[in-house]
Write a protein that holds these residues in place. Structure first.
Motif, PDB file in Angstrom:
ATOM      1  N   ARG A 171      46.264  31.308  42.375  1.00  8.18           N
ATOM      2  CA  ARG A 171      46.119  29.993  41.718  1.00  8.18           C
ATOM      3  C   ARG A 171      47.004  28.978  42.434  1.00  8.18           C
ATOM      4  O   ARG A 171      48.129  29.295  42.842  1.00  8.18           O
ATOM      5  CB  ARG A 171      46.510  30.081  40.236  1.00  8.18           C
ATOM      6  N   ASN A 231      44.247  41.821  38.597  1.00  5.85           N
ATOM      7  CA  ASN A 231      43.482  42.017  37.366  1.00  5.85           C
ATOM      8  C   ASN A 231      43.932  41.037  36.294  1.00  5.85           C
ATOM      9  O   ASN A 231      44.127  41.407  35.113  1.00  5.85           O
ATOM     10  CB  ASN A 231      43.613  43.469  36.882  1.00  5.85           C
ATOM     11  N   ASP A 232      44.107  39.781  36.734  1.00  3.58           N
ATOM     12  CA  ASP A 232      44.470  38.639  35.882  1.00  3.58           C
ATOM     13  C   ASP A 232      45.869  38.750  35.298  1.00  3.58           C
ATOM     14  O   ASP A 232      46.229  38.025  34.363  1.00  3.58           O
ATOM     15  CB  ASP A 232      43.446  38.455  34.753  1.00  3.58           C
ATOM     16  N   ILE A 284      36.674  30.371  41.877  1.00  4.85           N
ATOM     17  CA  ILE A 284      36.133  30.615  40.533  1.00  4.85           C
ATOM     18  C   ILE A 284      36.574  29.537  39.541  1.00  4.85           C
ATOM     19  O   ILE A 284      36.066  29.488  38.413  1.00  4.85           O
ATOM     20  CB  ILE A 284      36.566  31.995  40.016  1.00  4.85           C
ATOM     21  N   GLY A 307      38.092  34.504  50.062  1.00  5.17           N
ATOM     22  CA  GLY A 307      37.650  34.762  48.700  1.00  5.17           C
ATOM     23  C   GLY A 307      36.644  33.733  48.241  1.00  5.17           C
ATOM     24  O   GLY A 307      36.067  32.967  49.033  1.00  5.17           O
ATOM     25  N   SER A 355      43.696  37.705  42.737  1.00  9.81           N
ATOM     26  CA  SER A 355      43.322  36.287  42.691  1.00  9.81           C
ATOM     27  C   SER A 355      44.575  35.449  42.885  1.00  9.81           C
ATOM     28  O   SER A 355      45.697  35.929  42.671  1.00  9.81           O
ATOM     29  CB  SER A 355      42.636  35.927  41.362  1.00  9.81           C
ATOM     30  N   GLU A 384      41.499  28.185  41.507  1.00 10.46           N
ATOM     31  CA  GLU A 384      41.721  29.625  41.483  1.00 10.46           C
ATOM     32  C   GLU A 384      40.693  30.283  42.409  1.00 10.46           C
ATOM     33  O   GLU A 384      39.496  29.997  42.343  1.00 10.46           O
ATOM     34  CB  GLU A 384      41.588  30.192  40.072  1.00 10.46           C
ATOM     35  N   GLU A 420      39.233  33.962  43.824  1.00 12.79           N
ATOM     36  CA  GLU A 420      39.145  35.395  43.578  1.00 12.79           C
ATOM     37  C   GLU A 420      39.027  36.130  44.918  1.00 12.79           C
ATOM     38  O   GLU A 420      38.166  35.817  45.742  1.00 12.79           O
ATOM     39  CB  GLU A 420      37.923  35.698  42.708  1.00 12.79           C
ATOM     40  N   HIS A 421      39.883  37.142  45.113  1.00 12.12           N
ATOM     41  CA  HIS A 421      39.893  37.936  46.339  1.00 12.12           C
ATOM     42  C   HIS A 421      39.410  39.356  46.048  1.00 12.12           C
ATOM     43  O   HIS A 421      39.030  39.683  44.924  1.00 12.12           O
ATOM     44  CB  HIS A 421      41.300  37.968  46.939  1.00 12.12           C
TER      45      HIS A 421
END
Length: 427
Positions: A364, A406-407, A341, A338, A362, A354, A356-357
């Motif tokens: 952390r 999606n967070d 970010i 990834g 994602s 963190e 992002e994939h």
């Protein structure tokens, strides 16, 4: 002038007359016999004429035998050449099929769906024990290993049968008590039959290889789907969104059209292609998911995902990740490829990274003592992101690890269990 007088006795004269009479009688008798027996010459002439006709008939018969043998040789030549052409066509077809099998094998090996040590079928499919040749009747190019090559066609060379009176001891022909030699045409037919059987065996081996490949892919597909089920993600949706093209390849599209009704090989290959395409996409999805462990070795969970008693307030609180007990300074690893970010101090997370994939996921990594990456950096699975520490809202050295879709935080153990299952099934 003196005259001599010779006196012949009467007995001498009578003897001479008797001899002359006898000679005349014998000559007359001989002439009479010859004249009366004129058919003797005719018989002699007739016998010589019969011998000449018999010899000419024998020569004509031998010429007819030679013509018959030559015609038979030409027919055998045409038959053999037709068989060789047929075998050459089948050889080319087998080589074309083998290139497809090799391409499939290379694709699956490069995708990690087949072990690299698994070798494809041999390209060389024909290895006759001896060249195909019919000496004495016809002659043509031998069938070489790996290729069928037909050279210029020589004229047939039949052997002339021997005439009567030839020395049979030196002729080397068939003798009484010996088994007659097998005709060359039959020897050629037997050798071509062996090649035919060898080609049929190779064709069956190619079909068996495709079926074995299909069974292996079906087992792998089942294993990957079972692992993805642990994550709770929609495997079909992720696979459809996954791009199937690898980096650094390209070229014009030249599709391979196969007719399933052409034979079992084509039918098996057509049935195999959708499974292979689906499995390659599924494998691509698996490789993008955070299924690896964030630290090398086995580490205990000190706190699970979900509701828990807060270590500081002692009240009920939501824990959005899992905690791993580890010594300070232990390397923290990316669980999937990834892009970084965030790589900064972030309140209660302390020093946090963190990543992002793909597919909206994602991860952390919090409470680090040191950060080893920067924002915008691309990382691979297993890349070192930082070191274990106790920064931020922490009671001691540990790693706080989160997985988000999606967070939105989800339970990371679903992905970790899926990764462990894949490792267990692969071993």
């Amino acid at each position: 002038m003196t005259h001599k007088t010779y006196t012949i006795s009467r007995s001498t004269m009578l003897a001479g007359l008797a001899w002359l009479s006898l000679t005349t009688a014998c000559s007359g008798a001989a002439g009479w016999y010859i004249l009366s027996r004129d058919d003797l010459a005719a018989r002699l002439i007739a016998r010589e004429t019969a011998r000449q006709y018999a010899y000419e008939d024998r020569i004509a018969a031998l010429r007819a035998d030679i013509d018959r043998y030559a015609s038979r040789a030409l027919l055998d030549q045409d038959g053999v050449e037709s068989r060789v052409d047929e075998l050459a066509t089948r050889q080319a077809e087998l080589e074309s099929r083998q290139s497809l099998v090799s391409a499939l094998t290379d694709t699956l090996q490069s995708s990690g769906l087949l072990p690299a040590a698994k070798l494809p079928l041999r390209t060389r499919v024909i290895k006759p024990e001896e060249p195909v040749r019919a000496s004495g009747v016809t002659s043509f190019a031998p069938i070489l290993p790996g290729k069928l090559i037909q050279q210029d066609k020589p004229m047939p060379a039949p052997e002339a049968p021997s005439l009567r009176g030839a020395d049979s001891a030196n002729s080397g022909g068939w003798q009484s008590g010996e088994a007659p030699a097998e005709p060359p045409a039959k020897r050629v037919e037997a050798t071509l039959g062996k090649l035919d059987i060898a080609m049929a065996g190779t064709s069956d081996a190619q079909i068996a290889a495709l079926k074995e490949m299909d069974q292996s892919l079906a087992a792998t597909q089942k294993r990957l789907r079972s692992a993805l089920a642990e994550t709770g993600l929609d495997a079909e949706r992720l696979a459809a969104a996954q791009g199937g093209a690898a980096a650094g390849v390209g070229g014009p599209l030249v599709p391979v059209n196969l007719d399933p009704s052409a034979g079992p090989f084509e039918a098996t290959l057509v049935a195999l292609q959708p499974r292979m395409t689906s499995l390659i996409r599924l494998r691509g999805v698996i490789e993008q998911l955070p299924l690896a462990r964030p630290m090398a070795g086995d580490h205990d969970f000190t706190s699970n995902f979900g509701y828990r008693t807060d270590p500081f307030t002692r009240g009920l609180a939501m824990h959005t990740g899992v905690d791993f007990r580890a010594e300070s300074g232990s390397p923290i690893l990316a669980t999937a490829p990834g892009k970084v970010i965030a790589a900064e101090y972030n309140g209660g997370y302390g020093n946090m990274v963190e990543v992002e994939h793909a597919n909206g996921l994602s991860t952390r990594y919090a409470h680090m003592s040191a950060i080893s990456v920067s924002v915008g950096q691309n990382v691979k699975t297993g890349s070192v992101l930082g070191r274990v520490g106790s920064t931020g809202r922490s009671t001691g050295p540990h790693l706080h690890y989160e997985t988000r879709i999606n967070d939105e935080a989800v339970d990371p153990t679903r992905f970790l269990r899926a990764g462990s299952k894949l490792l267990t099934d692969a071993s």
